[in-house]
Scaffold this motif. Structure first.
Motif, mmCIF file in Angstrom:
data_model
loop_
_atom_site.group_PDB
_atom_site.id
_atom_site.type_symbol
_atom_site.label_atom_id
_atom_site.label_comp_id
_atom_site.label_asym_id
_atom_site.label_seq_id
_atom_site.Cartn_x
_atom_site.Cartn_y
_atom_site.Cartn_z
ATOM 1 N N GLY A 107 1.249 -1.083 -0.153
ATOM 2 C CA GLY A 107 -0.127 0.512 -0.413
ATOM 3 C C GLY A 107 1.024 1.856 0.137
ATOM 4 O O GLY A 107 1.900 1.240 -1.187
ATOM 5 N N ASN A 108 0.757 2.337 1.061
ATOM 6 C CA ASN A 108 1.381 3.352 0.776
ATOM 7 C C ASN A 108 2.965 3.025 0.636
ATOM 8 O O ASN A 108 3.625 4.640 0.288
ATOM 9 C CB ASN A 108 0.772 4.404 2.658
ATOM 10 C CG ASN A 108 -0.614 4.571 2.440
ATOM 11 O OD1 ASN A 108 -1.284 4.801 1.247
ATOM 12 N ND2 ASN A 108 -1.190 4.699 3.494
ATOM 13 N N ALA A 109 3.494 2.360 1.626
ATOM 14 C CA ALA A 109 4.924 2.383 1.326
ATOM 15 C C ALA A 109 5.524 2.299 0.274
ATOM 16 O O ALA A 109 6.029 2.541 0.253
ATOM 17 C CB ALA A 109 5.706 0.769 2.489
ATOM 18 N N ALA A 110 4.751 1.266 -1.039
ATOM 19 C CA ALA A 110 5.428 1.351 -1.404
ATOM 20 C C ALA A 110 4.563 2.041 -3.520
ATOM 21 O O ALA A 110 5.089 2.150 -4.117
ATOM 22 C CB ALA A 110 6.042 -0.017 -2.218
ATOM 23 N N GLY A 111 3.135 1.874 -2.855
ATOM 24 C CA GLY A 111 2.235 2.021 -3.867
ATOM 25 C C GLY A 111 2.351 0.944 -5.163
ATOM 26 O O GLY A 111 1.789 0.790 -5.950
ATOM 27 N N GLY A 112 2.245 -0.643 -4.415
ATOM 28 C CA GLY A 112 2.510 -1.274 -4.769
ATOM 29 C C GLY A 112 1.013 -1.605 -4.822
ATOM 30 O O GLY A 112 0.252 -1.711 -4.568
ATOM 31 N N GLU A 113 0.902 -2.877 -5.862
ATOM 32 C CA GLU A 113 -0.506 -3.219 -5.971
ATOM 33 C C GLU A 113 -0.663 -4.758 -6.389
ATOM 34 O O GLU A 113 -1.322 -5.473 -6.647
ATOM 35 C CB GLU A 113 -1.243 -2.734 -7.387
ATOM 36 C CG GLU A 113 -1.737 -1.500 -7.455
ATOM 37 C CD GLU A 113 -1.015 -1.049 -8.385
ATOM 38 O OE1 GLU A 113 -1.189 0.589 -9.063
ATOM 39 O OE2 GLU A 113 -0.824 -1.500 -10.065
ATOM 40 N N GLY A 114 0.300 -5.388 -6.005
ATOM 41 C CA GLY A 114 0.483 -7.055 -5.850
ATOM 42 C C GLY A 114 2.276 -7.374 -5.705
ATOM 43 O O GLY A 114 2.916 -7.098 -5.195
ATOM 44 N N LEU A 115 1.976 -8.913 -5.387
ATOM 45 C CA LEU A 115 3.201 -9.521 -5.046
ATOM 46 C C LEU A 115 3.522 -10.671 -6.213
ATOM 47 O O LEU A 115 2.216 -11.648 -6.896
ATOM 48 C CB LEU A 115 3.424 -10.035 -3.700
ATOM 49 C CG LEU A 115 3.570 -9.098 -2.987
ATOM 50 C CD1 LEU A 115 2.939 -9.616 -1.528
ATOM 51 C CD2 LEU A 115 3.989 -8.677 -2.500
ATOM 52 N N ILE A 116 5.052 -10.548 -6.574
ATOM 53 C CA ILE A 116 5.539 -11.423 -7.235
ATOM 54 C C ILE A 116 6.272 -12.585 -6.478
ATOM 55 O O ILE A 116 6.887 -12.273 -5.628
ATOM 56 C CB ILE A 116 6.302 -11.771 -8.469
ATOM 57 C CG1 ILE A 116 5.450 -10.297 -8.943
ATOM 58 C CG2 ILE A 116 7.411 -12.333 -9.753
ATOM 59 C CD1 ILE A 116 6.575 -9.528 -10.345
ATOM 60 N N GLY A 117 5.864 -13.638 -6.612
ATOM 61 C CA GLY A 117 6.361 -14.417 -5.082
ATOM 62 C C GLY A 117 6.505 -15.673 -5.389
ATOM 63 O O GLY A 117 7.356 -16.059 -6.340
ATOM 64 N N ARG A 118 6.582 -17.201 -4.865
ATOM 65 C CA ARG A 118 8.223 -17.839 -5.306
ATOM 66 C C ARG A 118 7.423 -18.978 -5.878
ATOM 67 O O ARG A 118 8.161 -19.788 -6.529
ATOM 68 C CB ARG A 118 8.324 -18.859 -3.517
ATOM 69 C CG ARG A 118 9.662 -18.011 -2.577
ATOM 70 C CD ARG A 118 10.001 -18.901 -2.025
ATOM 71 N NE ARG A 118 9.302 -19.735 -1.389
ATOM 72 C CZ ARG A 118 8.630 -19.693 0.373
ATOM 73 N NH1 ARG A 118 8.765 -17.798 0.529
ATOM 74 N NH2 ARG A 118 8.185 -20.187 0.827
ATOM 75 N N ASN A 119 6.465 -18.910 -5.614
ATOM 76 C CA ASN A 119 5.626 -20.213 -7.103
ATOM 77 C C ASN A 119 5.724 -19.942 -8.081
ATOM 78 O O ASN A 119 5.983 -20.768 -9.164
ATOM 79 C CB ASN A 119 4.128 -20.087 -6.671
ATOM 80 C CG ASN A 119 3.672 -21.594 -5.408
ATOM 81 O OD1 ASN A 119 5.083 -21.757 -4.420
ATOM 82 N ND2 ASN A 119 2.856 -22.018 -4.162
ATOM 83 N N PHE A 120 5.983 -18.520 -8.410
ATOM 84 C CA PHE A 120 5.155 -17.652 -9.614
ATOM 85 C C PHE A 120 7.185 -18.190 -10.230
ATOM 86 O O PHE A 120 7.246 -18.497 -11.206
ATOM 87 C CB PHE A 120 4.915 -16.437 -9.431
ATOM 88 C CG PHE A 120 4.666 -15.862 -10.999
ATOM 89 C CD1 PHE A 120 4.414 -15.561 -11.910
ATOM 90 C CD2 PHE A 120 5.936 -14.903 -11.540
ATOM 91 C CE1 PHE A 120 4.098 -15.589 -13.739
ATOM 92 C CE2 PHE A 120 6.152 -14.685 -12.813
ATOM 93 C CZ PHE A 120 5.686 -14.082 -13.703
ATOM 94 N N LEU A 121 7.487 -17.408 -9.808
ATOM 95 C CA LEU A 121 9.073 -18.140 -9.947
ATOM 96 C C LEU A 121 9.959 -18.878 -10.052
ATOM 97 O O LEU A 121 10.557 -19.457 -11.403
ATOM 98 C CB LEU A 121 10.181 -16.630 -8.467
ATOM 99 C CG LEU A 121 10.250 -15.753 -7.828
ATOM 100 C CD1 LEU A 121 10.615 -15.321 -7.135
ATOM 101 C CD2 LEU A 121 10.127 -14.889 -9.866
ATOM 102 N N ARG A 122 9.153 -20.487 -9.612
ATOM 103 C CA ARG A 122 9.888 -21.634 -9.257
ATOM 104 C C ARG A 122 8.480 -22.040 -10.806
ATOM 105 O O ARG A 122 9.573 -23.259 -11.395
ATOM 106 C CB ARG A 122 9.295 -22.447 -8.296
ATOM 107 C CG ARG A 122 9.728 -23.568 -8.547
ATOM 108 C CD ARG A 122 9.136 -24.534 -7.237
ATOM 109 N NE ARG A 122 9.640 -23.663 -6.569
ATOM 110 C CZ ARG A 122 9.355 -23.588 -4.639
ATOM 111 N NH1 ARG A 122 7.535 -22.977 -5.420
ATOM 112 N NH2 ARG A 122 9.389 -23.054 -4.215
ATOM 113 N N THR A 123 7.304 -21.936 -10.844
ATOM 114 C CA THR A 123 7.202 -22.076 -12.459
ATOM 115 C C THR A 123 7.585 -21.439 -13.835
ATOM 116 O O THR A 123 7.758 -22.631 -14.832
ATOM 117 C CB THR A 123 5.551 -21.805 -12.399
ATOM 118 O OG1 THR A 123 5.323 -22.378 -11.184
ATOM 119 C CG2 THR A 123 4.652 -22.392 -13.273
#
Length: 208
Positions: free
Chosen positions: A130-146
């Motif tokens: 949210g406010n700390a980065a203005g990010g709207e989502g996460l790219i996590g380990r399962n996506f990276l591994r796949t």
């Protein structure tokens, strides 16, 4: 492009890898713009997030068709966080284009380090959005591994090879010759360490 770090992994492109530029928006916080179903969102690389693509509900509701029942996770303070699964028809980051990508949609709240909640559910991620980065989502380990990700932090570049494309590569030998050492990752993001003779384990993750 000329390498900015101690080595250049662009050779991965000939093995079917695409490239994604990473942006350092805040200290220890790498982000990248991602097109999801044709709409632009900013995703934070978080190898401590065990899921695949985690989208904030505010941004994802209009983009991704949700399916299945609501899943609930509970933090150590007792706060309940609800999430649902969905599928993005298209995901584009850098020069990589993916289709039918699983996503997890939940509400992310910017909390201070003192109040960051560790979730004990399957999702198990830090509430630090949210406010700390203005990010709207996460790219996590399962996506990276796949997608067979190789993350070059020195050059702020991520290499992705979608399933069923390209060929597997072995970088160990080349990196060893370049002066790099290896540390095996256990259970997704844990490495064995020894500091001043004391043996222990540490979390190996971007965005601590």
């Amino acid at each position: 492009a000329h390498a900015r770090g101690p080595f250049d992994l662009s050779v991965l492109r000939r093995d079917g890898y695409g490239t994604v530029d990473l942006l350092l928006m805040h200290e220890n916080e790498l982000t990248t713009p991602v097109m999801i179903n044709g709409q632009r969102v900013r995703m934070i690389l978080d190898t401590g997030f065990s899921g695949g693509l985690g989208l904030d509900r505010r941004m994802a509701a209009a983009k991704v068709a949700l399916e299945g029942a609501v899943e609930k996770g509970r933090g150590i303070t007792g706060k309940v966080v609800e999430s649902r699964r969905g599928t993005a028809k298209t995901v584009e980051m850098g020069n990589v284009r993916l289709t039918d990508v699983p996503v997890e949609v939940a509400s992310y709240t910017a909390l201070s380090d003192q109040n960051a909640e560790k979730f004990v559910s399957r999702m198990s991620f830090d509430m630090d959005m949210g406010n700390a980065a203005g990010g709207e989502g996460l790219i996590g380990r399962n996506f990276l591994r796949t997608n067979h990700a190789v993350i070059d932090l020195g050059n702020k570049t991520m290499y992705l090879r979608p399933p069923g494309t390209g060929r597997a590569v072995q970088l160990g030998g080349a990196l060893t010759r370049a002066g790099m050492g290896e540390a095996s990752i256990i259970d997704g993001n844990i490495v064995d360490v020894e500091i001043n003779g004391e043996i222990g384990r540490a979390s190996c993750r971007e965005r601590v």
